[in-house]
Design a protein around this motif. Structure first.
Motif, PDB file in Angstrom:
ATOM      1  N   ARG A 141       0.828  -1.207   0.000  1.00 24.61           N
ATOM      2  CA  ARG A 141       0.000   0.000   0.000  1.00 24.61           C
ATOM      3  C   ARG A 141       0.860   1.254   0.000  1.00 24.61           C
ATOM      4  O   ARG A 141       2.015   1.252   0.431  1.00 24.61           O
ATOM      5  CB  ARG A 141      -0.904   0.026   1.250  1.00 24.61           C
ATOM      6  N   GLY A 142       0.277   2.364  -0.485  1.00 25.10           N
ATOM      7  CA  GLY A 142       0.974   3.645  -0.482  1.00 25.10           C
ATOM      8  C   GLY A 142       0.620   4.499   0.716  1.00 25.10           C
ATOM      9  O   GLY A 142       1.220   5.545   0.940  1.00 25.10           O
ATOM     10  N   ARG A 143      -0.369   4.065   1.478  1.00 20.87           N
ATOM     11  CA  ARG A 143      -0.797   4.752   2.695  1.00 20.87           C
ATOM     12  C   ARG A 143      -1.103   3.722   3.769  1.00 20.87           C
ATOM     13  O   ARG A 143      -1.453   2.581   3.460  1.00 20.87           O
ATOM     14  CB  ARG A 143      -2.056   5.593   2.448  1.00 20.87           C
ATOM     15  N   ILE A 144      -1.005   4.140   5.018  1.00 21.56           N
ATOM     16  CA  ILE A 144      -1.452   3.289   6.115  1.00 21.56           C
ATOM     17  C   ILE A 144      -2.881   3.709   6.443  1.00 21.56           C
ATOM     18  O   ILE A 144      -3.110   4.835   6.884  1.00 21.56           O
ATOM     19  CB  ILE A 144      -0.555   3.443   7.360  1.00 21.56           C
ATOM     20  N   PRO A 145      -3.852   2.856   6.211  1.00 22.35           N
ATOM     21  CA  PRO A 145      -5.242   3.225   6.507  1.00 22.35           C
ATOM     22  C   PRO A 145      -5.427   3.629   7.967  1.00 22.35           C
ATOM     23  O   PRO A 145      -4.831   3.044   8.872  1.00 22.35           O
ATOM     24  CB  PRO A 145      -6.020   1.948   6.177  1.00 22.35           C
ATOM     25  N   ASP A 146      -6.262   4.638   8.168  1.00 21.23           N
ATOM     26  CA  ASP A 146      -6.527   5.146   9.506  1.00 21.23           C
ATOM     27  C   ASP A 146      -7.489   4.217  10.232  1.00 21.23           C
ATOM     28  O   ASP A 146      -8.550   3.885   9.708  1.00 21.23           O
ATOM     29  CB  ASP A 146      -7.134   6.554   9.405  1.00 21.23           C
ATOM     30  N   VAL A 147      -7.119   3.777  11.435  1.00 22.42           N
ATOM     31  CA  VAL A 147      -8.026   3.009  12.292  1.00 22.42           C
ATOM     32  C   VAL A 147      -8.428   3.925  13.432  1.00 22.42           C
ATOM     33  O   VAL A 147      -7.604   4.258  14.295  1.00 22.42           O
ATOM     34  CB  VAL A 147      -7.376   1.713  12.819  1.00 22.42           C
ATOM     35  N   ARG A 148      -9.667   4.333  13.438  1.00 22.63           N
ATOM     36  CA  ARG A 148     -10.138   5.330  14.386  1.00 22.63           C
ATOM     37  C   ARG A 148     -10.446   4.728  15.750  1.00 22.63           C
ATOM     38  O   ARG A 148     -10.600   3.510  15.906  1.00 22.63           O
ATOM     39  CB  ARG A 148     -11.406   5.979  13.831  1.00 22.63           C
ATOM     40  N   ASP A 149     -10.587   5.602  16.742  1.00 20.52           N
ATOM     41  CA  ASP A 149     -11.083   5.177  18.048  1.00 20.52           C
ATOM     42  C   ASP A 149     -12.555   4.794  17.917  1.00 20.52           C
ATOM     43  O   ASP A 149     -13.251   5.220  16.987  1.00 20.52           O
ATOM     44  CB  ASP A 149     -10.932   6.294  19.070  1.00 20.52           C
ATOM     45  N   VAL A 150     -13.036   4.004  18.857  1.00 18.92           N
ATOM     46  CA  VAL A 150     -14.422   3.538  18.835  1.00 18.92           C
ATOM     47  C   VAL A 150     -15.374   4.720  19.027  1.00 18.92           C
ATOM     48  O   VAL A 150     -15.170   5.572  19.895  1.00 18.92           O
ATOM     49  CB  VAL A 150     -14.660   2.487  19.932  1.00 18.92           C
ATOM     50  N   VAL A 151     -16.444   4.774  18.202  1.00 16.19           N
ATOM     51  CA  VAL A 151     -17.445   5.837  18.289  1.00 16.19           C
ATOM     52  C   VAL A 151     -18.800   5.225  18.636  1.00 16.19           C
ATOM     53  O   VAL A 151     -18.982   4.006  18.638  1.00 16.19           O
ATOM     54  CB  VAL A 151     -17.546   6.631  16.965  1.00 16.19           C
ATOM     55  N   THR A 152     -19.784   6.075  18.910  1.00 13.60           N
ATOM     56  CA  THR A 152     -21.134   5.606  19.176  1.00 13.60           C
ATOM     57  C   THR A 152     -21.838   5.258  17.867  1.00 13.60           C
ATOM     58  O   THR A 152     -21.381   5.638  16.778  1.00 13.60           O
ATOM     59  CB  THR A 152     -21.952   6.678  19.909  1.00 13.60           C
ATOM     60  N   TYR A 153     -22.967   4.580  17.987  1.00 17.07           N
ATOM     61  CA  TYR A 153     -23.729   4.233  16.792  1.00 17.07           C
ATOM     62  C   TYR A 153     -24.218   5.487  16.079  1.00 17.07           C
ATOM     63  O   TYR A 153     -24.143   5.589  14.843  1.00 17.07           O
ATOM     64  CB  TYR A 153     -24.913   3.333  17.158  1.00 17.07           C
ATOM     65  N   ALA A 154     -24.701   6.450  16.843  1.00 19.90           N
ATOM     66  CA  ALA A 154     -25.202   7.691  16.244  1.00 19.90           C
ATOM     67  C   ALA A 154     -24.098   8.420  15.488  1.00 19.90           C
ATOM     68  O   ALA A 154     -24.330   8.949  14.390  1.00 19.90           O
ATOM     69  CB  ALA A 154     -25.789   8.586  17.328  1.00 19.90           C
ATOM     70  N   GLN A 155     -22.888   8.451  16.044  1.00 19.66           N
ATOM     71  CA  GLN A 155     -21.769   9.093  15.351  1.00 19.66           C
ATOM     72  C   GLN A 155     -21.440   8.360  14.060  1.00 19.66           C
ATOM     73  O   GLN A 155     -21.170   8.987  13.024  1.00 19.66           O
ATOM     74  CB  GLN A 155     -20.533   9.115  16.271  1.00 19.66           C
ATOM     75  N   ALA A 156     -21.430   7.026  14.111  1.00 18.17           N
ATOM     76  CA  ALA A 156     -21.109   6.230  12.929  1.00 18.17           C
ATOM     77  C   ALA A 156     -22.118   6.495  11.806  1.00 18.17           C
ATOM     78  O   ALA A 156     -21.747   6.679  10.646  1.00 18.17           O
ATOM     79  CB  ALA A 156     -21.083   4.747  13.280  1.00 18.17           C
ATOM     80  N   VAL A 157     -23.411   6.536  12.150  1.00 12.81           N
ATOM     81  CA  VAL A 157     -24.449   6.793  11.150  1.00 12.81           C
ATOM     82  C   VAL A 157     -24.284   8.189  10.545  1.00 12.81           C
ATOM     83  O   VAL A 157     -24.362   8.371   9.317  1.00 12.81           O
ATOM     84  CB  VAL A 157     -25.850   6.643  11.768  1.00 12.81           C
ATOM     85  N   ALA A 158     -24.047   9.176  11.409  1.00 14.72           N
ATOM     86  CA  ALA A 158     -23.908  10.558  10.927  1.00 14.72           C
ATOM     87  C   ALA A 158     -22.741  10.698   9.962  1.00 14.72           C
ATOM     88  O   ALA A 158     -22.839  11.399   8.946  1.00 14.72           O
ATOM     89  CB  ALA A 158     -23.736  11.496  12.114  1.00 14.72           C
ATOM     90  N   GLU A 159     -21.609  10.027  10.251  1.00 12.58           N
ATOM     91  CA  GLU A 159     -20.435  10.110   9.382  1.00 12.58           C
ATOM     92  C   GLU A 159     -20.624   9.288   8.106  1.00 12.58           C
ATOM     93  O   GLU A 159     -20.350   9.762   6.998  1.00 12.58           O
ATOM     94  CB  GLU A 159     -19.194   9.637  10.132  1.00 12.58           C
ATOM     95  N   ALA A 160     -21.079   8.052   8.266  1.00 13.92           N
ATOM     96  CA  ALA A 160     -21.220   7.163   7.105  1.00 13.92           C
ATOM     97  C   ALA A 160     -22.206   7.709   6.097  1.00 13.92           C
ATOM     98  O   ALA A 160     -22.032   7.556   4.884  1.00 13.92           O
ATOM     99  CB  ALA A 160     -21.653   5.771   7.570  1.00 13.92           C
ATOM    100  N   GLY A 161     -23.244   8.369   6.571  1.00 14.11           N
ATOM    101  CA  GLY A 161     -24.261   8.893   5.682  1.00 14.11           C
ATOM    102  C   GLY A 161     -23.794  10.014   4.782  1.00 14.11           C
ATOM    103  O   GLY A 161     -24.501  10.386   3.823  1.00 14.11           O
ATOM    104  N   GLN A 162     -22.611  10.574   5.049  1.00 16.02           N
ATOM    105  CA  GLN A 162     -22.088  11.671   4.241  1.00 16.02           C
ATOM    106  C   GLN A 162     -21.389  11.195   2.966  1.00 16.02           C
ATOM    107  O   GLN A 162     -21.104  12.004   2.078  1.00 16.02           O
ATOM    108  CB  GLN A 162     -21.096  12.504   5.071  1.00 16.02           C
ATOM    109  N   ALA A 163     -21.095   9.909   2.868  1.00 17.23           N
ATOM    110  CA  ALA A 163     -20.387   9.392   1.692  1.00 17.23           C
ATOM    111  C   ALA A 163     -21.277   9.444   0.454  1.00 17.23           C
ATOM    112  O   ALA A 163     -22.508   9.397   0.544  1.00 17.23           O
ATOM    113  CB  ALA A 163     -19.926   7.952   1.938  1.00 17.23           C
ATOM    114  N   GLU A 164     -20.651   9.542  -0.715  1.00 17.46           N
ATOM    115  CA  GLU A 164     -21.412   9.557  -1.967  1.00 17.46           C
ATOM    116  C   GLU A 164     -22.222   8.275  -2.130  1.00 17.46           C
ATOM    117  O   GLU A 164     -23.347   8.287  -2.599  1.00 17.46           O
ATOM    118  CB  GLU A 164     -20.457   9.725  -3.152  1.00 17.46           C
ATOM    119  N   THR A 165     -21.611   7.151  -1.755  1.00 14.13           N
ATOM    120  CA  THR A 165     -22.301   5.860  -1.769  1.00 14.13           C
ATOM    121  C   THR A 165     -22.239   5.298  -0.356  1.00 14.13           C
ATOM    122  O   THR A 165     -21.184   4.838   0.089  1.00 14.13           O
ATOM    123  CB  THR A 165     -21.651   4.881  -2.766  1.00 14.13           C
TER     124      THR A 165
END
Length: 243
Positions: A141-165
């Motif tokens: 790989r050309g980058r090391i993928p970011d592994v984030r700290d654990v978030v709440t379900y509401a945070q995960a939904v709010a972030e994931a929903g912003q993606a184009e797909t």
């Protein structure tokens, strides 16, 4: 050819490696002056180098040429993974990095069995990041993928929903297969949301769809929580021309 990540670019045409990587190169790989090595700046640029000085404390390499990292996919895929039991997430992190994931965000959902204390989560997060770094080295790989700290379900939904797909993998979904959700689309910014061993609760599915995610199915068979994200990621990489 051995591959290592570096934190800065070359100075006077040379790159310096110190610490654990230098010791690994000299003491474990037995690398010496004249050997070639690939160094990556973690931003998608590879440097083809030759070793000019090899000591356990530091290795000095002369840059022969630089080029874009060929191992980086064109699709930016973020995996949102409900916290599974035991060490299953370690396996998922390793394989997801090999498949081309760009970031991994663990979250806690209603049916998660694993709910470690904060101190334990910090240790786990450090290990996940180390596994990601080692997998990135191994697979080119050309980058090391970011592994984030654990978030709440509401945070995960709010972030994931912003993606184009934005895809929500729900075992009770009967109308929309994964192929129907991604087939023929330009996949450049994708989020994949996967549930825990017990699956998502119905109200979580409603929350995800209200947050902009598309509920999709991975087929008639129920996949294990550590299998589902890898199948989904492989399908996206194939459809986007990255496999």
């Amino acid at each position: 050819m051995p591959r290592f990540f570096i934190q800065s670019g070359p100075e006077d045409g040379r790159l310096r490696i110190a610490g654990e990587d230098a010791r690994h190169m000299v003491r474990v790989l037995r690398m010496k002056v004249g050997d070639e090595v690939t160094l990556c700046n973690s931003a998608g640029v590879d440097y083809s180098c030759v070793i000019e000085e090899a000591q356990p404390e530091q290795v000095i390499c002369r840059v022969l040429c630089e080029m874009p990292s060929s191992g980086e996919p064109t699709a930016f895929v973020t995996l949102y993974m409900a916290l599974p039991k035991a060490d299953k997430l370690e396996f998922v992190v390793q394989k997801a990095v090999e498949l081309g994931v760009s970031a991994i965000v663990p979250f806690v959902s209603e049916r998660c069995v694993s709910r470690p204390e904060e101190k334990s989560l910090r240790r786990k997060a450090e290990r996940w990041r180390k596994i990601a770094a080692e997998a990135a080295k191994q697979c080119g790989r050309g980058r090391i993928p970011d592994v984030r700290d654990v978030v709440t379900y509401a945070q995960a939904v709010a972030e994931a929903g912003q993606a184009e797909t934005a895809l929500f993998f729900y075992e009770c979904e009967r109308e929309t297969p994964l192929r129907g959700a991604i087939g023929g689309r330009m996949l450049t910014d994708v989020s994949l949301m996967i549930g825990p061993e017990g699956g998502f609760a119905p109200r979580e599915a409603e929350q995800a769809q209200a947050g902009g995610l598309t509920s999709v199915s991975l087929g008639k068979r129920i996949l294990r929580c550590e299998t589902a994200p890898l199948v989904a990621l492989a399908a996206v990489m194939y459809e986007s021309g990255n496999l």
